[in-house]
Design an enzyme around this catalytic site. Sequence first.
Site, PDB file in Angstrom:
ATOM      1  N   ASP A  36       0.769  -0.914   0.088  1.00 27.24           N
ATOM      2  CA  ASP A  36      -0.151   0.313   0.026  1.00 27.24           C
ATOM      3  C   ASP A  36       1.127   1.136   0.287  1.00 27.24           C
ATOM      4  O   ASP A  36       1.560   1.633   1.494  1.00 27.24           O
ATOM      5  CB  ASP A  36      -0.927   0.008   1.550  1.00 27.24           C
ATOM      6  N   HIS A  37       0.714   1.722  -1.045  1.00 30.69           N
ATOM      7  CA  HIS A  37       2.037   3.129  -1.390  1.00 30.69           C
ATOM      8  C   HIS A  37       1.680   4.345  -0.483  1.00 30.69           C
ATOM      9  O   HIS A  37       2.346   5.599  -0.010  1.00 30.69           O
ATOM     10  CB  HIS A  37       1.554   3.488  -2.739  1.00 30.69           C
ATOM     11  N   ARG A  38       0.131   4.129   0.402  1.00 35.19           N
ATOM     12  CA  ARG A  38      -0.206   5.078   1.621  1.00 35.19           C
ATOM     13  C   ARG A  38       0.529   4.814   2.609  1.00 35.19           C
ATOM     14  O   ARG A  38       1.439   5.721   3.195  1.00 35.19           O
ATOM     15  CB  ARG A  38      -1.618   5.238   1.210  1.00 35.19           C
TER      16      ARG A  38
END
Length: 463
Positions: A433-435
């Site tokens: 998850d790039h967040r």
Amino acid sequence: MGQDFRLPDLGEGLPDAELVSWLIAEGDEVALNQNIAEVETAKAVIELPSPFAGTVQKLHHAAGDVVEVGEVLITFGGQDAADAAVAASEATAEGEEETEKATPNLVGYGAAPRRSARPQRRTRVARADDARGPDTAVLEAAPHDAIVEQPPERPMERPRSTPPVRKLAKDLGVDLALVSGSGQAGLITRSDVEAYAARVGVADATAAAEAGRERAQAADAASARAAQDGDRTTRRPIRGVRKATAEAMVASAFTAPHVSTFHTVDVTATMQLVASLKSDRALADHRIGVMAIAAKAVCLALGRNPSLNAKWDAAAGEIVEHHYVNLGIAAATDRGLIVPVIPDADALTLVELADAITELAQTARSGKTPPSAMTGGTFSITNFGVFGIEAGTPILNPGEAGILGLGSVQRRPWEHEGGIALREVMTLSLSFDHRLVDGAEGSRFLADVGSILVEPGRAMLMR
């Protein structure tokens, strides 16, 4: 006198379940807590124990039926069932101590409901000198366990019903507060709502007729498709584990910005370690394979890269880092993909991890994984290498920051000690998850896992 057993809420908040198979037949004698049926929810197949002892009088559904929570599954006869039915309906007279006998408990799903879930109050008798009158009389506290009759126009609590029944009532314009429930402990059923609507001539009977026409049209369309397709296709309803998995994957794909990265490593040393452990007679009862070693490597790497062991809490506006590893292991079953969890996997030894993975896989293949075993994961592993696949882009399990895919182990020409040699090679696929995880953090995590698989002894240097 018969006693009905209705499909209970299985603890997941789901409105229905599919009846997979009966484990008993009409006329059988059933003991208390004997397993009587297998039902499939959105997560797993569950065996239902009987809350009664007695003779099976009638099975109300067939295998393959989707049964709503609160619907009658089975009717029991026999003295034990009759006694339970009478005991459940008896109430102690006013002023006497309550001695109610509860309906037998369904093991694993909580006690049967009592007449009220909270202390009740009784209405104070209005005195002639009470200026407020009987309508505004103050309520005096009754004993905690008192059974109190309330005026019918003031229901003590929200009518009990299931989500599908509430939707039906809304569609028909029926106020559930006015409907008497015929189900267990006053549960309002579909038939109760339909009977009420028919009895009072609800103006929204038009809506019911329209809904009926829509259902008939849908059935006609399905029949037409089936007739047109003939033997060239097979249609199966989308439900159970397959439906839940699809919904979760779609939600994950459109909520978390996925990034995938790959790392191909020489795992010859790991394969040699696996062979050595397999030949050790002291470990003959344990199946220590590549999956177990990879799981241990993941636990160690998560300790060094905590952003991969976190979740995005949008409601609270927080990033939650876990100081433990609940490791999900994706398992392909006949009913679809499930992800059982090994709690506190980071605290287990390699042998304990291997045993946990073996048990998890056996339980999943038998369809007996309980719903509670598929919640609370913090990171997952999926092994598409068992199908001969080299790499892939796995989708995150909802609520997790990362998932590692293990590719197949293949012999390839590889640079080794300044020359070319045939080596055991594996590709690792990481989605995150790039967040929560930057590219550099994801790369470091993957490099840490890879370094352990290249040289398992390096695990001794990590903390």
